[in-house]
Scaffold this active site. Sequence first.
Site, PDB file in Angstrom:
ATOM      1  N   ARG A  18       5.747  -5.184   3.181  1.00 47.10           N
ATOM      2  CA  ARG A  18       6.469  -6.298   2.553  1.00 47.10           C
ATOM      3  C   ARG A  18       7.096  -7.218   3.599  1.00 47.10           C
ATOM      4  O   ARG A  18       7.909  -6.806   4.414  1.00 47.10           O
ATOM      5  CB  ARG A  18       7.519  -5.775   1.563  1.00 47.10           C
ATOM      6  CG  ARG A  18       8.656  -5.009   2.171  1.00 47.10           C
ATOM      7  CD  ARG A  18       9.516  -4.342   1.104  1.00 47.10           C
ATOM      8  NE  ARG A  18       8.845  -3.154   0.590  1.00 47.10           N
ATOM      9  CZ  ARG A  18       9.468  -2.041   0.208  1.00 47.10           C
ATOM     10  NH1 ARG A  18      10.779  -1.962   0.225  1.00 47.10           N
ATOM     11  NH2 ARG A  18       8.781  -0.993  -0.224  1.00 47.10           N
ATOM     12  N   ASP A  23       0.425  -4.015 -10.365  1.00 48.19           N
ATOM     13  CA  ASP A  23       0.672  -2.571 -10.408  1.00 48.19           C
ATOM     14  C   ASP A  23       2.109  -2.159 -10.085  1.00 48.19           C
ATOM     15  O   ASP A  23       2.603  -1.163 -10.589  1.00 48.19           O
ATOM     16  CB  ASP A  23      -0.277  -1.844  -9.432  1.00 48.19           C
ATOM     17  CG  ASP A  23      -0.222  -2.413  -8.011  1.00 48.19           C
ATOM     18  OD1 ASP A  23       0.524  -3.376  -7.791  1.00 48.19           O
ATOM     19  OD2 ASP A  23      -0.942  -1.901  -7.131  1.00 48.19           O
ATOM     20  N   HIS A  24       2.813  -2.949  -9.272  1.00 44.87           N
ATOM     21  CA  HIS A  24       4.122  -2.487  -8.793  1.00 44.87           C
ATOM     22  C   HIS A  24       5.274  -2.783  -9.756  1.00 44.87           C
ATOM     23  O   HIS A  24       6.333  -2.182  -9.638  1.00 44.87           O
ATOM     24  CB  HIS A  24       4.455  -3.140  -7.448  1.00 44.87           C
ATOM     25  CG  HIS A  24       3.772  -2.505  -6.283  1.00 44.87           C
ATOM     26  ND1 HIS A  24       2.412  -2.473  -6.132  1.00 44.87           N
ATOM     27  CD2 HIS A  24       4.283  -1.878  -5.192  1.00 44.87           C
ATOM     28  CE1 HIS A  24       2.106  -1.854  -5.012  1.00 44.87           C
ATOM     29  NE2 HIS A  24       3.225  -1.475  -4.417  1.00 44.87           N
ATOM     30  N   ARG A  59       5.292   8.654   0.188  1.00 47.73           N
ATOM     31  CA  ARG A  59       6.574   8.341   0.850  1.00 47.73           C
ATOM     32  C   ARG A  59       7.699   9.053   0.141  1.00 47.73           C
ATOM     33  O   ARG A  59       7.643   9.260  -1.068  1.00 47.73           O
ATOM     34  CB  ARG A  59       6.842   6.825   0.785  1.00 47.73           C
ATOM     35  CG  ARG A  59       5.875   6.074   1.615  1.00 47.73           C
ATOM     36  CD  ARG A  59       6.416   4.755   2.119  1.00 47.73           C
ATOM     37  NE  ARG A  59       5.485   4.315   3.123  1.00 47.73           N
ATOM     38  CZ  ARG A  59       4.886   3.125   3.115  1.00 47.73           C
ATOM     39  NH1 ARG A  59       5.180   2.240   2.189  1.00 47.73           N
ATOM     40  NH2 ARG A  59       4.037   2.824   4.059  1.00 47.73           N
ATOM     41  N   ASP A  82      -0.541  -4.505   1.513  1.00 47.07           N
ATOM     42  CA  ASP A  82       0.101  -3.241   1.174  1.00 47.07           C
ATOM     43  C   ASP A  82      -0.245  -2.259   2.277  1.00 47.07           C
ATOM     44  O   ASP A  82      -1.396  -2.211   2.735  1.00 47.07           O
ATOM     45  CB  ASP A  82      -0.427  -2.731  -0.169  1.00 47.07           C
ATOM     46  CG  ASP A  82       0.423  -1.581  -0.668  1.00 47.07           C
ATOM     47  OD1 ASP A  82       1.307  -1.815  -1.510  1.00 47.07           O
ATOM     48  OD2 ASP A  82       0.225  -0.444  -0.195  1.00 47.07           O
TER      49      ASP A  82
END
Length: 747
Positions: free
Chosen positions: A641, A90-91, A443, A155
Amino acid sequence: MIFRFDASEAQAILDTKRRMLGRGLSYAEKILFLHEGEGSYAKRLNPGKDPIDLYPDRVALQDATAQMAMLQFMQSQAEKIRVPATIHCDHLLRASRGAEPDLAEGCEANREVYDFLSSAAERYGLGFWGPGSGIIHQVVFENYAFPGGLMLGTDSHTPNAGGLGMLAIGVGGADAAEAMLGLPWETPYPLIVGVHLTGRLTGWASAKDVILEMLRRFTVKGGTGKIFEYFGDGAQSLSATEKATITNMGAELGATSSVFVYDEGMDAYLRSVGRAGDADKVEAMSEILSQDKRCTDEPESVFAEVVEIDLQSVRPAHAGPFSPDSVTDVADFRRKAQEEGWPQTVSAVLLGSCTNSSYSDLHAAADILEQAARQGLEPKVPFLLSPGSIQIFETIRRDHLLEIFLKAGVTILASSCGPCIGQWERKDVPKGMPNVIFTTFNRNFRGRNDANPETRAFLTSPAMAAALAIAGDVGFDPERDTLHSSAGEPFKLVPPKPPALPPDGLVSTKEGFRPPKEDARRTEVIIPPESERLERLKPFDPWDGKDFIELPILVKTAGKTTTDHISPGGRWLAYRGHLSNISKNLLEGALNAFTRETGHGTNVLTGARGIPFPDLARSYKEESGGFVIIGDWNYGEGSSREHAAMTPRFLGAKAVIARSFARIHEANLKKQGILPLTFSEPSDYDRIEAFDRLSILDLDKLAPGKPVMVKISREGSDSFEIRLDHSLNEKQIAWFRAGSALRGAVS
Ligand code: MIC
Ligand code: SF4
């Protein structure tokens, strides 16, 4: 979906705990106790102090963090995972021209990484969700989350599953690798905070505004070491996906997790998404999965802290810029924007992400666009939509919401993270130009979405985002302000009332999913030897048994230092599986307290100025055997991360000394063999100067709860000592000695 225990076994465990504690149990405690390591049931744990060993029901990995997680898992030489797990692509997709072309380009551009993840998933028995299938948290919500379950995810927004009553926790890849090996996951026993919700949301107020209210009260540091448990009739009035918006953004509070107590809304969601079988199993456990009565009768006796929120009093708000806890009511926003000198016009609106892409979120935004269209109006600014999953996309297509978006000129992006993680090829605004965007994301750190430090991103609800796209004016308050139709007639937008669930259920599709393979021992994991994006890991060297003497300071960071500052996303996402290459971004966004530069510092050995931190780190490693990093409050806030810990480790960091740490980052530092130390006296941060040398002493006596002394040598003046604290336990000290946790676990 499986429960570890049947109802009577579960009841017996919980009864023992009730007797031991002499009180009723909260929902979160029940989940913790039902996932505790065997043999520890009889222990009474002190919140915030004692560690608890937990066995999760499942593990979820997303492509940007899965690479390191799988590379570390492979170091263990295990044959297969022992806990169900999935990988979600997805990222890595870029958002540029729209879903189809972006997906085609992304598949090509990321082929190496997808081939690696797909082959590793097959080889070790993980489910694999390919690119375009959806954002990890949305896909997990639709397919795997269940009330009463415990999940780890690589995540920070993994707690999204708390909207379905699952205790879900964000961790680094090394933690995930260990959990997949069947090892227990250890964490400090959290403080459980009860959030009692009463009343109903009214008007334009939404679930997003509830979590913004929590951020206003607790700030980005206020949730550290805590689990927020939401309950009360107000909680029951929220749908499962509204709940998920709140638990998702509990990450912004720094919380270990956030969870809603199991209720009918969750049952309805499971059935709507075609999981009636799961819903029935949960229903059979419903008595066990309810909060004990004491939680409502005498909440103070159960929870470490009780928060009251009357949903009726929650007002619509925006959060930003640069921090999710800078919350301003929509009603005050115009004044605030003028006072602060923010640009007065909206430059883009971004809808979707893991936080806000439920059916009702998209329905609410479509409703506003339709109201505007009836008056001949369209969005004034670029409007991009990232649907959370292919399932949501197919559902909005079936129910004709897609048509409304397309008619309004909205660009539909692939079901992936896209602009939320800086994968936005933004062409309408040049870098460096001040501008304001509104997003429904979670964010808003500087530079996060479009790599433009002058973009001020504000977090808001889907309906509000759509209204701002129509008005184009940052101060627009739909409760008060009037718009003019294309014929010049004044009108007001009406707050939307979207359905909680699609009337015909969610479209059933698992496009892009490959289920785990039973036996794939012969599958080869594909890592091209010359790859610039993937690199097999070499274990970090063990500690040599000596104190760290006269180390230079790579940087003293000033103010907010998030993982986006330490190891940025955007273009760097390409190198998440290649430690040497991703290390070239070390501290690129960090503000140097000594020189006020970003990403650069002065070489104290040569006096050379303006050196990028990775180069500086390499020369300190060579010349001085390593370095330390000094951090401010809540160092490492944000993402899970572990690159933010692995890259400094790889380049020679021995310790990070901060005023305080964010939970996941502190855990990641420990896992990778860096000492996370905090100033016993926070003002000692101010005493550290650029050319100081730090000696960290008596490391052979490093012990849990025992402070560490550091000697500061300064040319031309007497050296002095300051006291540092740490939260390492015996096991974690062993990781430090071994060089890293995985090395410790494997050797
Ligand atoms: C984020 O929202 O910052 C991310 C990108 O999803 C991260 C994970 C990552 O850095 O890969 C997170 O939240 O943990
Ligand atoms: Fe993806 Fe953004 Fe959600 Fe992180 S916060 S998982 S980048 S959509």
